[in-house]
Design a protein around this motif. Structure first.
Motif, PDB file in Angstrom:
ATOM      1  N   ASN A   1      12.249-109.546 -34.149  1.00 25.81           N
ATOM      2  CA  ASN A   1      12.896-110.212 -35.775  1.00 25.81           C
ATOM      3  C   ASN A   1      13.521-108.865 -36.953  1.00 25.81           C
ATOM      4  OD1 ASN A   1      12.864-113.259 -34.119  1.00 25.81           O
ATOM      5  ND2 ASN A   1      10.429-112.820 -34.337  1.00 25.81           N
ATOM      6  N   ASN A   2      13.428-108.153 -36.817  1.00 29.18           N
ATOM      7  CA  ASN A   2      13.248-107.176 -37.188  1.00 29.18           C
ATOM      8  C   ASN A   2      12.018-107.155 -38.321  1.00 29.18           C
ATOM      9  OD1 ASN A   2      15.862-106.689 -35.973  1.00 29.18           O
ATOM     10  ND2 ASN A   2      16.207-108.448 -37.298  1.00 29.18           N
TER      11      ASN A   2
ATOM     12  N   SER B   1       7.105-108.533 -30.092  1.00 27.68           N
ATOM     13  CA  SER B   1       8.111-109.856 -31.056  1.00 27.68           C
ATOM     14  C   SER B   1       7.736-110.225 -32.070  1.00 27.68           C
ATOM     15  CB  SER B   1       6.628-110.948 -30.284  1.00 27.68           C
ATOM     16  OG  SER B   1       5.586-110.911 -30.913  1.00 27.68           O
ATOM     17  N   SER B   2       7.306-109.514 -33.243  1.00 24.76           N
ATOM     18  CA  SER B   2       8.034-109.063 -34.755  1.00 24.76           C
ATOM     19  C   SER B   2       9.208-108.454 -34.652  1.00 24.76           C
ATOM     20  CB  SER B   2       6.669-108.555 -35.015  1.00 24.76           C
ATOM     21  OG  SER B   2       5.486-109.805 -34.929  1.00 24.76           O
TER      22      SER B   2
ATOM     23  N   LYS C   1      10.366-105.340 -43.409  1.00 26.50           N
ATOM     24  CA  LYS C   1      11.166-106.085 -42.754  1.00 26.50           C
ATOM     25  C   LYS C   1      12.157-104.999 -42.945  1.00 26.50           C
ATOM     26  CE  LYS C   1      13.899-109.293 -42.618  1.00 26.50           C
ATOM     27  NZ  LYS C   1      13.999-109.954 -41.135  1.00 26.50           N
TER      28      LYS C   1
END
Length: 126
Positions: free
Chosen positions: A80-81, A76-77, A57
């Motif tokens: 979202n960081n 794509s992940s 994360k």
């Protein structure tokens, strides 16, 4: 009694974060041109059987920096960081997974300032 919480990645992943600032400074301490910061996140999964569960994360990304993500990671992940493998990949890539760079002419960006001055001596100047 509560059960012991076990981190399955404990000691199975080595993470190295490196940043380098390069700048050309004048004798009076001012910045000549631009300062460049380059950084990287390098991951080594030490147990290949667990290489598919590594996930990171990230803090929200600063728009002043340019980022480059390893092609095996899910873009794509990353938006979202989160750094994780793309669907269909079997393991987290070894090596530099994320790189970043910033170029600036703002002297306040520099982590240190340097000033040089001459010392007069009886036999010359140092």
């Amino acid at each position: 009694p509560t059960g012991l919480v076990v981190n399955p990645m404990l000691e199975l992943v080595k993470v190295v974060i490196e940043e380098r600032v390069t700048a050309d400074l004048g004798v009076e301490g001012g910045l000549k041109g631009e300062a460049t910061l380059q950084g990287s996140l390098e991951v080594s999964v030490l147990d290949p059987r667990r290489a598919d569960i590594a996930c990171f994360k990230l803090a929200p990304q600063c728009r002043d920096f340019k980022y480059k993500v390893h092609p095996c990671l899910n873009k794509s992940s990353y938006a979202n960081n989160i750094l994780e493998v793309r669907p269909g990949q079997r393991s987290f890539p070894t090596g530099k997974c994320l790189k970043w760079q910033l170029k600036t002419s703002n002297e306040n960006f520099l982590p240190v300032t340097v000033s040089c001055w001459q010392i007069a001596r009886g036999d010359g100047t140092e």
